[in-house]
Design an enzyme around this catalytic site. Structure first.
Site, PDB file in Angstrom:
ATOM      1  N   GLU A   1     -48.795  18.040  95.048  1.00 52.18           N
ATOM      2  CA  GLU A   1     -47.790  18.530  96.129  1.00 52.18           C
ATOM      3  C   GLU A   1     -48.467  20.042  96.732  1.00 52.18           C
ATOM      4  OE1 GLU A   1     -44.042  19.109  94.540  1.00 52.18           O
ATOM      5  OE2 GLU A   1     -43.271  20.359  96.157  1.00 52.18           O
TER       6      GLU A   1
ATOM      7  N   SER B   1     -35.409  17.422  91.637  1.00 54.19           N
ATOM      8  CA  SER B   1     -34.932  18.004  92.784  1.00 54.19           C
ATOM      9  C   SER B   1     -33.541  17.702  92.943  1.00 54.19           C
ATOM     10  CB  SER B   1     -35.761  17.389  94.170  1.00 54.19           C
ATOM     11  OG  SER B   1     -35.742  16.158  94.136  1.00 54.19           O
TER      12      SER B   1
HETATM   13  O1  KIV Z   1     -38.441  16.310  92.293  1.00 52.05           O
HETATM   14  C1  KIV Z   1     -38.988  15.985  93.313  1.00 52.05           C
HETATM   15  O2  KIV Z   1     -38.292  15.521  94.144  1.00 52.05           O
HETATM   16  C2  KIV Z   1     -40.261  15.820  93.385  1.00 52.05           C
HETATM   17  C3  KIV Z   1     -40.930  15.463  94.503  1.00 52.05           C
HETATM   18  C4  KIV Z   1     -40.801  16.322  95.464  1.00 52.05           C
HETATM   19  C5  KIV Z   1     -42.117  15.064  94.380  1.00 52.05           C
HETATM   20  O3  KIV Z   1     -41.098  15.931  92.503  1.00 52.05           O
END
Ligand code: KIV
Length: 272
Positions: free
Chosen positions: A190, A53
């Protein structure tokens, strides 16, 4: 004031499995840089996820797909330098593990060697089973990620709730069992119905960490920038905002600008 260094008991993958056994919930947040990781670690959060992310939050991309292995290693190494207690898990980015198990292992080894992180996370179930096994055989702990898997966003076409239909729900349960059997130490699930997530958490002995998966699982993860309200355009139902830093920071920055322009800053006591 005592000069003794604080003693921290480091969180390991075994700690998490033991926490599940005791019915103790697991807390997990993202971090991508040293300063944030220091605050998250010092707050007693059990697991820090260097999530892909970062592609959205740090680089402003629309999806998680563009972030590279080198960029993930840079973020992960910055986080590792800050932590004293939390377990650091790093996402294997899109394109670094999907082609074959050897490539997956090479990518996981680079993350562990070059960042000093403690484990990797990978999106997917049966499709990546061989890669997971190869990484585990090299002694690298793997966290799974099922349900809404953002690296496959162009296959799904939307970020809506997954596994609402029976067929997808059953595949999800089978994939979770398969990841447990393969040796994953935990799974992130998720955006799926809470009832299904609870069923999976009850069926498995490894911890299930949910994001948008209800309260019947073994722990929760959120993207830190979302939960402290630094981002403000992303408003899914599962997100609880603990701060409104977007407004706080905007007010601070605009006050700073006003103070400069009015000549108020710096004052006599703020100069040499
Ligand atoms: O990349 C991320 O932040 C994630 C979380 C949302 C679990 O995979």
């Amino acid at each position: 004031m005592s000069t003794a260094k604080k003693e921290y008991k480091r969180i390991t993958t075994k700690t998490l499995v033991d926490m599940k056994k005791r019915g103790e919930k697991i807390s997990m947040l993202t971090a991508y840089d040293y300063t944030m990781a220091k605050i998250v670690d010092g707050s007693g959060i059990d697991v820090i996820l260097v999530g892909d992310s970062a592609s959205n939050v740090m680089a402003g991309h629309e999806t998680t797909l563009p972030i590279t292995l080198d960029q993930m290693i840079y973020h992960a190494a910055s986080v590792v330098r800050a932590i004293e207690r939390s377990l650091v898990v790093v996402d294997l980015p899109f394109g670094s593990y999907q082609s074959d198990p050897k490539e997956a292992l090479r990518s996981a080894i680079r993350i562990m060697k070059e960042s000093g992180a403690h484990a990797v996370k990978m999106e997917g179930g049966r499709e990546i089973k061989e890669s997971i096994k190869r990484i585990l055989n090299a002694g690298i702990p793997v966290m799974g990620h099922l349900g809404l898997t953002p690296q496959s966003i162009y296959k799904f076409g939307t970020y809506t709730v997954r596994a609402k239909e029976d067929e997808e729900a059953e595949k999800l349960v089978e994939d979770a069992l398969l990841l447990e059997k393969a040796g994953c130490f935990a799974i992130v699930i998720e955006k799926i119905p809470a009832k299904l997530a609870k069923r999976i958490a009850e069926k498995l002995t490894i911890p299930i960490i949910g994001i948008g998966a209800g309260n019947g699982v073994d722990g929760q993860v959120l993207v830190t920038h979302d939960m402290i309200g630094m981002t403000h355009e992303f408003n899914p139902r599962f997100l609880r905002r603990y701060l409104d830093l977007y407004s706080e920071m905007t007010n601070a920055f605009s006050q700073y600008s006003k103070d400069i322009k009015s000549g108020d800053f710096p004052s006599d006591s703020e100069q040499y």
